[in-house]
Design a protein around this motif. Structure first.
Motif, short mmCIF file in Angstrom:
data_model
loop_
_atom_site.label_atom_id
_atom_site.label_comp_id
_atom_site.label_asym_id
_atom_site.label_seq_id
_atom_site.Cartn_x
_atom_site.Cartn_y
_atom_site.Cartn_z
N VAL A 211 16.62 -11.12 8.13
CA VAL A 211 16.83 -12.27 7.25
C VAL A 211 16.98 -13.57 8.01
O VAL A 211 16.37 -14.59 7.70
N GLY A 212 17.84 -13.56 9.02
CA GLY A 212 18.12 -14.77 9.79
C GLY A 212 19.12 -15.67 9.07
O GLY A 212 19.80 -15.26 8.13
N GLY A 213 19.22 -16.92 9.55
CA GLY A 213 20.07 -17.91 8.89
C GLY A 213 21.53 -17.50 8.83
O GLY A 213 22.09 -16.95 9.79
N ASP A 214 22.15 -17.72 7.68
CA ASP A 214 23.57 -17.47 7.50
C ASP A 214 23.91 -15.99 7.62
O ASP A 214 24.98 -15.63 8.14
N VAL A 215 23.00 -15.13 7.17
CA VAL A 215 23.25 -13.69 7.27
C VAL A 215 23.33 -13.27 8.73
O VAL A 215 24.20 -12.50 9.13
N LEU A 216 22.43 -13.77 9.54
CA LEU A 216 22.46 -13.47 10.97
C LEU A 216 23.75 -13.96 11.60
O LEU A 216 24.39 -13.24 12.38
N ILE A 217 24.17 -15.15 11.27
CA ILE A 217 25.41 -15.71 11.83
C ILE A 217 26.61 -14.84 11.47
O ILE A 217 27.44 -14.50 12.31
N LYS A 218 26.68 -14.43 10.19
CA LYS A 218 27.80 -13.59 9.76
C LYS A 218 27.80 -12.22 10.44
O LYS A 218 28.85 -11.62 10.66
N SER A 219 26.61 -11.73 10.75
CA SER A 219 26.53 -10.38 11.32
C SER A 219 27.19 -10.27 12.68
O SER A 219 27.56 -9.17 13.11
N TRP A 220 27.37 -11.41 13.39
CA TRP A 220 28.07 -11.37 14.67
C TRP A 220 29.50 -10.85 14.52
O TRP A 220 30.06 -10.29 15.47
N GLU A 221 30.09 -11.02 13.35
CA GLU A 221 31.48 -10.58 13.13
C GLU A 221 31.57 -9.08 12.89
O GLU A 221 32.67 -8.53 12.82
N THR A 222 30.45 -8.40 12.76
CA THR A 222 30.47 -6.98 12.43
C THR A 222 30.21 -6.09 13.64
O THR A 222 30.46 -4.88 13.58
N VAL A 223 29.70 -6.64 14.72
CA VAL A 223 29.22 -5.83 15.83
C VAL A 223 30.30 -5.61 16.88
O VAL A 223 31.19 -6.45 17.08
N LYS A 224 30.25 -4.46 17.55
CA LYS A 224 31.18 -4.16 18.62
C LYS A 224 31.02 -5.17 19.77
O LYS A 224 29.99 -5.81 19.92
#
Length: 325
Positions: A211-224
């Motif tokens: 998707v990119g954009g805001d979804v990509l930015i938010k995904s950083w908070e989910t990863v180890k």
């Protein structure tokens, strides 16, 4: 031959149908394919490649039959054989009656599906496979977040992550597609419209973002802390192609992150064909348009809320799916 052209420029593109384009001739070890159906990637109208090509013919996903070979071809493909292909990003020209392919771009199409269905597959299949395996280093038991999971690429990412590695897949998509994603193997499904979705995801080994954009930015908070983020979001993030460092990496310095553009791989397409014919991987729903409705096909392909992959028919193919006559 007839072909579709993208005229004008990126700021004011125009989809055009041309019935008098010259038919290409294969040279060296090239392969000439008679196109039965060609997939449409709506964002391609915003890529520089169609405008740089003298022919202005777009298209990278095709399905058809072998029409001729260059004089140096010595591979296993045969004249008249049904094939599908992903033409490299810097060439294209697949939305025409005939197209030149390189030998490593072409492989026999799945026998259990139509040309229209096959034409929708190459880019999604190869993007999902390369992103997960090559760049994501997918391994058994990983927790994998797939964003845009109900899209063409996401659909295969969910299936490949579960079937190739037995990963625990968390799928992010509109709620209307959650049941389908469960059927495809997703273990958890989340609604991207819910503002709280990122707080429900933790300790992810790999984020595969479409998707990119805001979804990509938010995904950083989910990863180890030592996880990875692989994205094919379009437009590409500002840090793609070595243009700098992701701002988010300041707080997540050990998270490996990358954006990539896929490469052709006939061997992987053959592996996917085997999985499709075995019934272990489900193909995409397609919306088929005839050649003379190419402009409508491209407009439909650019709709973000559409269902299915858009395909343009160039020759009669059996077992047609949903179509626009």
């Amino acid at each position: 031959m007839k072909a579709i052209q993208i005229l004008g420029d990126i700021s004011s593109p125009k989809v055009n149908t041309n019935y008098s384009m010259p038919e290409p001739t294969p040279r060296n070890s090239e392969v000439l394919v008679r196109v039965h159906a060609a997939g449409v990637t709506g964002d391609e109208i915003l890529w520089p490649e169609p405008y740089a090509a003298p022919s202005r013919i777009p298209g990278h996903d095709i399905s058809g039959v072998i029409s001729a070979f260059g004089p140096d071809y010595s591979g296993p493909l045969k004249h008249g054989q049904e094939v599908y292909a992903m033409i490299a990003a810097d060439r294209g020209e697949g939305q025409a009656d005939y197209v030149i392919c390189l030998a490593d771009e072409v492989t026999p199409k799945p026998t259990s599906i139509s040309h229209e269905e096959a034409a929708a597959l190459p880019i999604p299949i190869l993007t999902a496979w390369e992103g997960l395996i090559d760049h994501g280093a997918l391994k058994a038991g990983m927790r994998v977040l797939v964003t845009g999971a109900s899209g063409a690429v996401g659909t295969f990412a969910v299936q490949f992550a579960t079937q190739l590695a037995g990963a625990h897949v968390i799928a992010l998509a509109s709620s209307k597609n959650h049941e389908l994603l469960r059927q495809l193997g997703a273990h958890e499904v989340l609604d991207y419209n819910a503002s709280s979705w990122k707080s429900q995801v933790t300790d992810v080994d790999l984020v595969f973002d479409t998707v990119g954009g805001d979804v990509l930015i938010k995904s950083w908070e989910t990863v180890k802390d030592d996880g990875a983020i692989v994205t094919v979001g379009d437009p590409a993030p500002s840090w793609a192609f070595g243009r700098g460092r992701a701002v988010e990496s300041i707080d997540h310095p050990k998270v490996r992150h990358m954006h990539f553009i896929l490469t052709p791989n006939a061997e992987r397409m053959q592996q996917a064909s085997d999985m499709i014919d075995a019934g272990t991987v489900k193909v995409l729903a397609v919306e088929t348009f005839p050649f003379h409705k190419a402009e409508e096909a491209w407009a439909f392909a650019r709709q973000r809320s559409r269902n299915g992959k858009v395909v343009i028919k160039f020759a009669e193919a059996e077992n047609s799916q949903s179509s626009h006559k």
